[in-house]
Design an enzyme around this catalytic site. Structure first.
Site, short mmCIF file in Angstrom:
data_model
loop_
_atom_site.label_atom_id
_atom_site.label_comp_id
_atom_site.label_asym_id
_atom_site.label_seq_id
_atom_site.Cartn_x
_atom_site.Cartn_y
_atom_site.Cartn_z
N THR A 1 77.54 -1.97 21.25
CA THR A 1 78.12 -3.30 21.05
C THR A 1 77.25 -4.14 20.12
O THR A 1 76.05 -3.97 20.04
CB THR A 1 78.29 -4.06 22.38
N GLY B 1 71.18 -2.42 26.80
CA GLY B 1 70.14 -2.38 27.82
C GLY B 1 68.96 -1.53 27.40
O GLY B 1 69.13 -0.50 26.74
N GLU C 1 82.64 -2.06 31.01
CA GLU C 1 83.45 -0.84 31.19
C GLU C 1 84.94 -1.15 31.05
O GLU C 1 85.77 -0.57 31.75
CB GLU C 1 83.20 -0.18 32.56
#
Lengths: 726, 726
Positions: free
Chosen positions: A150, A189, A454
Site C-alpha cells: 500500500t 508493518g 483485508e
C-alpha cells in the site's frame, strides 16, 4: 501514618462470592463446552503451555502499557518480539505455538510480517532459484522482512499504485522509483524502524521499442518508451545490515502514532532511482527475460485464489475470540456490579446490572454472537479444506466462486459485529468501562482496524453481491435445472413461492417464533428476495452498478446473516449429536442462544423481513417479547458460558473481568500501587509556572515547551538535531 | 545525500485544487450560514479572537500529543491550565472567552472543575456566611477545587454512596470516613494530583438519641446510635497549601489512564475519621443545628431543577460541533481521496470516494444530523429561558416536567448520535482514518465518555418514558380537555385517529416522501403509538417497570427523534423567514437536509413506523430511493456545508481535514518531520538483546524490564521508592 487502605475491603456482597453463586446456579458443562469450542489444533492445552512460559517473563508484563509513550511501546515491542523468537527456539515451538504466544501477548509487534506476508510472498512468488537463495535466510531470521504494497495514495485499489520498477536493458537492472509523494509506501508493518529487507510492489515498466527516446528526463533508463505490465513483487534490501540505516536512494521512516498498534512500526518508504538486480523480481509466475527485456506472462494467475478464504476463516475465528473477550469482561463485571433497587419494590437490595433488560439486550445477543461466529468459522474451514481437496484430487474448481463470495461477505459482517460489539460492551459498563482497568482500551483500539484491513467492509461486499446476482440470473434462466451451487436451491424455492404469488402470511416460513427452522427459512427468504431485486435491477433494468451499491451491501449482509444463522442452526439442531459432544443441559442452552441470535438479528433488520414477506407485522410483534424471554432463560448461564471461552486473566488484563471477580480490590490496587503519576507532587498554583513541586518556573517552561513541540527529525538527521519552532 | 522528498509533490489532481472546485460548484452562502448557526454569544468573532492568542503559544501546540506518555499529558495539561488562567487575566476574558479557549484547546485539564462544579456547588449550596468566606477564594483562584461525588462502588445511584459524615456532638465536628474500599471517591476530576479543596458528598449521619451506645467501634463519635439523612455536600481542605501533600487521614491519588482525558487527573480519595468543622456542611437549604445536633430540613428541594436542562442544551450544542468536526474531516478528505474508476466505465479516472453511495449513506445523513442537533439545541435554550422566565415572573412551574423529560431523552439520543457518528466517519476514511493524521483519535477517545456521563444514555431515558406515560394517562382519561402540555395535542390526535380505527394507509400522514410535514406527522404518530403501548402495559396491565425497560428506551428515542425532526422542520419550513436569515439557495439545501435527516432516521427504525401504522410497506419501499436522490442533491454542497461550521484547523488537528485540502503533503510531513521515533536507530537482530543500536544487551534488558513493570508507588512513598517485581 501507615496506609490505612490496606485493611479495607469492598462493601458486601463480595465479587468472588457473587461469581461463585452465578457459577453454582447453572448446569452448563464448562469443560465440555470449552472442548467443544476450542479443540481445533489443541487450542486449550497449547494455551496452558504457552501461558505458563509468558507469565514468568518481566517484559511481557502488560500493566504499565497504558502509561507509556508511543515510542516506548515500540522499544518494548521490539524487545518482546526478540524474546518470543528466542523462546520459540528454546522451547521448540511449532508454528501454532508461536501463533498462540502472539495471541496471548496480544501485541502486533515488529516481527509480525516475518513469518507471514514476507515469507509467504517469497514462498509463493519466487522461482526455484530465488527460493533456494532467500528462504533459508528468512526461515533462520538472518534477514528481517516486511511487505511494501500500500501507498500513501492507494490502498484497496492495488492497480493504482505509483511506485515504478523500470527495466534498464543496458545494465539489466530494475530502477525502483517513487515519482510523487503519494507513491510513498505507507502503512507497511515492520518497515518503519525494523526491517532490512522488503517485498516491494511496483508497477513493472518495460521498454516497448528500444532506441525510441521519450521526453521524460528522470534517469538513464528513461531513454526508452515504457509500457506498464501492472504491479509486481520485488525483493529489495532496504537497510544496511550493520548499521540498520536506510541505503542511499531510499528514505524510510515510521508513520507515527495510530489508533492502535503502538508497538508496530508501520512505515513509509520512497525510492530515488534505486537499482536492483534482475533477480529481485519474484519470478515464479511471470518475469522479464533478461536478454530480450520481454515480459513473460503468468500462466495461471488464479492458482492461490483459495488461500484468501483460509485467511478470512481465521479472521472470523479471531473475531469470535475477541468478541468473547469483551463479553467475558462485561458479563462478569455486570453480574457483580449493583445499581439501584427494583423500582416496583421500593427499598429492596440493589440489583445486579445484568438483571436489567436494557443491559441484557446489549450483552446477551453478543454472547450468542460469539457462538454464531464460531460455527460459521468452522464451516469456512470445512469449505476451504473441502474445496482444496476437490481441486487437488480431481481438479474440481467449481466451489471456488461460492467460497470466495461467502468469505467476502462474512469477513465484512463478522468483523463489523465484533468491532461494534466491543464498544457496546464497553458502554454497558458505564464509568468503569471508560477506565483503564476495564481492559477494553487496547482491545478496542486494535480491533477497530479490522473493518478496514483485508478488504474494506463496505467495499468487498460487492463481490458477494455480484456472485449472488450471477447465481440468481442462472436460476431465473433455468429454474428447473439441477442446482449447481449451494445457494441455487434456496433461490429455486424462492422463485417457486414467488410464482404462486402467495401473500406473506401464507409463506408459512415462520409459524411461530419458537420454530427454529422456520427462522432459518425467513432468513433465506429475505436474502433471496434481495438477490432477486438486485438481479432485476442490474440484469433486467440495466441499472448502473454504482447506483446500486447500497442495496448490494444490504444483500451481502442478508446473505451472510443467513450463513451465520444456518450454520448455527445446523450445529445445534440438525446434527444428531454435536461434535465434539455436548450434554443435554448444555445443548439446551446452545439452542436458546441460537434462537436469541437469530431473532435479535432479525429484529435489527426487521423492515427487510417485512418488505420481503418473510414475516408479517403480526409475527414481528411477537419477536421482542420472545427475545426478552430467551434472555431470561440465558441469564443464569451467562457466567458459565463466558467461562467456556477460557480467556486467561493474562489476556483479559482487566480488573473488571478477571476470573475471580475481585473487581474493586483490583481496580483500587491498580490505581493506588501501579500509577507512576502518583509518585510526583505537583504545584497547583496558577501564579507559579512550575509544574512539579520545586522544579522552578524556568525549568518547567523549557521542559513543557519541548514536550509540546516535539522534535523535528528524520532518518538523516541526528538525534535532537533541530528543535522545532512554531 | 540530500533528502530527495523535498522536491516531490502528490500525484494529480491536487487536494487544494479539488476543494476549490468543490467550493466553486455550490451556491450555499457559507458566511451567511455560518452566522445563522453560530451567532449565539458572538461565537464566530470570539473564536477568531481567542484562536489568534492560542496559536502563538508553544505549549498549546498539539502536534506531539499522540506521542506522549500519559503522565506527561498531565504535566503539560497542568501547565496549559495555568497558562489559560493567566491569559484570561491578561486579556480580560469573560466567561464565554474562557469557554471558547477551552473548546479550542480541546483538552479536559486539571482546572476544569474550578469554575464549574466546584464554584457552582459553593454558590448554590452555601449559606450567606459560607458564601462570603469561600466565594472570593474560589473566584480569585486562591484555592483549587474539585467535586467528590461518585465512588468506586456507586455512580448513577447517588443515594447509595458510602462515604459518611458523622456528627460528633462532643466536639461539634463532622467525622468524614470511608468504611470500605468501594466508599473511595473515584473518577473525580482534578482530585488526583491538583486540587487542595474538595466538595465531598457524604451520607450525613446524626445521632438519634444521645447517650445510647451502639456496638460499632470505629471512632469516638460512634458512641451514639446514628441515622442517615442522605447525601450532603461538605467543603473540605484535602491537601496542605504549601506542600500540596494530602492531609493526615486522607489518601488521594490519580486513578490512572483512561480511554480519554489524559490531561485530567481523575482521582480517588479515602478518609479515615477525618474531622471537619460544623461550617463544612454547605447549609443553604438544609443543615445541622450545632447545639442540638438536630437536622434542619430543606424547604424547597426542587429549586435548582431547571439548570439540568441548561446543561443538557449545552451538551446537545456541543454534540453538534463535535459531530461537525468529524464530518468536516470526512467530507473534505473523501472529496479529495480517489479510489477505483466507475465499474461501468472501464478505464475511466478514479472516482472521489464521496461519490460512492455506500460512502454517502454513512456521511451525508450525519452532515444533516449536525443541523438537526443545532435546531433542537436552540429550541432547548428557548424552552429553558422561557420556563425560567415563567417561574421568575409568575411562579409558573408548569413546564418544568416537560422540559426535564425532553432534556433526558435528547441528551441520550444526541450524544449517542454524535459518538456513533464519529466512528462512522472514521471507518469511512479507511486506512488513513485509522492513522494519527486523521485527527480522529483524540476526538473519539474523549467523546466516548459522553454516552455515560451526565446520566447514562440507557438509564435516563426512563425519565422521558415515565413522563410520556403520565401524559398519555391524563389524555386517555380526559381526551376532550384543553391540552395542558405540548405533547398532549399530539396524543389527542393519535387517540382520535385510533378511535376511528383507520387502517395505516388511510392515516394520510405520509402521502409521499416528498411531503415534509407528513414526515413529521409520521414521527409523531409512531411516538404516540409507543407511548400508548407503554401506557397500556404499565397503567392498564400493571406490568413490572423493569420488564418494560427496553420498550421504554425505544419510546424515549422515538419521542426524542420526533423533537429533532419537528424542530428542524419548524426552523426551515414553518417560519416565514429563518432567523438569522438564509438566502433561497441555502434554504433550499437546508430543506433537502431536513428530508434526508428525517427519512434516514425513519429508515433506521422503519419497523416501528410500520408496526404503528405510521407508514405502509409500499411507502417504505420508496424511502431508500428517495434518500439516495436527496444525497445526490446534497453532494455538491457538502464541502461548503461543512465550511459553514467554521471549525479552525487548529481544532481539527487533522492532515485529512484541513481547510486547504493539502492532505498528502500534510500526512507525509507529519510522519517525516515530527515523529520522534524516527530519530533513533534500532537493532533488528533477534540474537542481540539490545534494542537501540549500540546500547548493549544488559542496558536494554534493565531498561525494558523497568518500562514493562512500571513502578509501585503512592502518595506516601517517595519517588522510585519500590520497584515492582512480578
Amino acid at each position: 501514618m501507615a496506609d490505612f487502605t490496606n485493611t479495607l475491603r469492598p462493601a458486601d456482597p463480595q465479587g468472588p462470592e457473587i461469581l461463585s453463586q452465578e457459577r453454582a446456579g447453572s448446569d452448563v458443562n464448562v469443560n465440555q463446552l470449552a472442548t467443544h469450542l476450542l479443540s481445533r489444533n489443541d487450542f486449550l492445552q497449547r494455551q496452558k503451555k504457552i501461558l505458563a512460559i509468558l507469565e514468568g517473563i518481566p517484559i511481557f508484563c502488560k500493566r504499565n502499557q497504558l502509561n507509556m509513550a508511543r515510542p516506548d511501546r515500540y522499544h518494548l515491542g521490539l524487545a518482546r518480539a526478540k524474546m518470543l523468537r528466542r523462546l520459540s527456539l528454546k522451547h521448540g515451538w511449532d508454528r501454532d505455538d508461536y501463533i498462540m504466544a502472539d495471541y496471548l501477548m496480544d501485541e502486533m509487534g515488529p516481527y509480525a510480517l516475518q513469518a507471514t506476508m514476507f515469507a509467504t510472498s517469497i514462498r509463493e512468488q519466487s522461482n526455484d532459484q530465488q527460493k533456494a537463495y532467500w528462504l533459508p535466510k528468512v526461515e533462520n531470521w538472518e534477514i528481517i522482512g516486511c511487505y511494501g504494497q500500500t501507498e500513501l495514495g492507494h490502498g484497496s485499489n492495488v492497480k493504482g499504485i505509483e511506485c515504478e520498477a523500470r527495466w534498464d536493458p543496458a545494465t539489466k537492472e530494475f530502477i525502483i522509483h517513487s515519482p510523487t509523494i503519494t507513491a510513498s509506501k505507507w502503512w507497511n508493518g515492520a518497515l518503519g524502524r525494523t526491517a532490512n529487507h522488503a517485498i516491494v510492489v511496483a508497477q513493472l515498466l518495460l521498454p516497448e521499442k528500444t532506441g525510441l527516446k521519450s521526453n521524460s528526463n528522470s534517469g538513464t533508463a528513461n531513454n526508452y518508451k515504457y509500457k506498464s505490465y501492472g504491479p509486481h513483487q520485488f525483493i529489495v534490501q532496504i537497510r544496511d545490515m550493520k548499521t540498520n540505516k536506510p541505503l542511499d536512494g531510499i528514505v524510510i521512516g515510521d508513520i507515527g502514532p495510530k489508533y492502535g498498534y503502538p508497538a508496530m512500526d508501520n512505515g513509509y518508504m520512497l525510492f530515488k532511482h534505486f537499482r536492483v538486480p534482475h533477480s529481485a523480481l519474484l519470478a515464479r509466475y511471470s518475469g522479464v527475460d533478461a536478454d530480450s527485456g520481454k515480459y513473460i506472462k503468468p500462466e495461471n494467475p488464479a492458482v492461490v485464489y483459495g488461500s484468501l478464504t483460509f485467511v478470512r476463516a481465521q479472521i472470523v475465528m479471531h473475531a469470535r475470540l475477541v468478541l468473547a473477550r469483551a463479553v467475558t469482561i462485561a458479563v462478569r463485571y455486570l453480574s457483580i456490579r449493583r445499581q439501584f433497587s427494583d423500582r416496583d419494590s421500593k427499598g429492596g437490595p440493589e440489583q445486579a446490572v445484568l438483571n436489567y433488560p436494557t443491559v441484557q439486550i446489549r450483552i446477551l445477543p453478543l454472547l450468542a454472537t460469539t457462538f454464531a461466529l464460531h460455527y460459521t468459522g468452522e464451516a469456512m474451514y470445512k469449505l476451504y479444506y473441502g474445496t482444496r481437496e476437490a481441486i487437488e484430487t480431481s481438479g474440481d474448481f467449481s466451489r471456488l466462486a461460492e467460497m470466495h463470495a461467502a468469505s467476502s461477505g462474512l469477513k465484512s459482517l463478522c468483523t463489523t459485529l465484533a468491532a461494534d460489539g466491543i464498544e457496546t460492551c464497553r458502554r454497558a459498563m458505564g464509568g468503569h468501562g471508560f477506565g483503564g482497568g476495564s481492559g477494553m482500551i487496547a482491545l478496542n483500539n486494535e480491533y477497530l482496524s479490522k473493518p478496514t484491513v483485508e478488504g474494506d467492509n463496505w467495499m468487498i461486499t460487492q463481490q458477494t453481491a455480484a456472485y449472488l446476482i450471477k447465481r440468481m440470473t442462472e436460476v431465473v434462466k433455468h429454474p428447473e435445472s439441477e442446482p449447481k451451487e449451494t445457494v441455487d436451491v434456496q433461490f429455486q424455492q424462492f422463485l417457486a413461492r414467488n410464482k404462486q404469488s402467495k401473500t406473506p402470511a401464507e409463506y408459512d416460513l415462520f409459524n411461530s417464533t419458537d420454530d427454529a427452522s422456520g427462522i432459518v427459512g425467513a432468513f433465506e427468504h429475505r436474502a433471496s428476495y434481495l438477490a432477486y431485486q438486485a438481479y432485476h435491477a442490474r440484469v433486467v433494468q440495466k441499472q448502473p452498478w454504482t447506483s446500486m451499491m447500497i442495496s448490494l451491501h444490504r444483500l451481502s449482509r442478508a446473505h451472510s446473516e443467513t450463513l451465520l444463522v444456518s450454520n448455527f442452526h445446523h450445529a445445534v439442531f440438525q446434527t444428531s449429536r454435536p461434535d465434539p459432544p455436548l450434554d443435554n443441559a448444555t445443548l439446551r442452552v446452545m439452542r436458546t442462544l441460537f434462537r436469541l441470535f437469530a431473532l435479535y438479528t432479525l429484529d435489527v433488520s426487521a423492515s427487510e423481513f417485512l418488505l420481503s414477506g418473510a414475516i408479517t407485522l403480526q409475527q414481528l410483534q411477537a419477536v421482542m417479547p420472545t427475545i426478552q424471554n430467551l434472555m431470561t432463560d440465558v441469564r443464569p448461564h451467562a457466567v458459565r458460558l463466558v467461562d467456556a471461552w477460557s480467556i486467561p486473566d493474562y489476556l483479559l488484563e482487566s480488573a473488571l473481568g478477571s476470573y475471580d471477580g475481585d473487581v474493586y480490590n483490583r481496580l483500587f490496587r491498580k490505581a493506588h500501587w501501579e500509577n507512576p503519576l502518583n509518585l510526583v507532587t505537583f504545584n497547583p498554583d496558577w501564579r507559579n509556572e512550575e509544574v512539579v513541586m520545586g522544579e522552578g518556573a524556568e525549568n518547567a517552561r523549557r521542559r513543557l515547551e519541548e514536550l509540546a513541540l516535539g522534535v523535528q527529525g528524520h532518518e538523516q538527521a541526528g538525534k535532537g538535531d533541530v528543535k522545532a519552532k512554531l
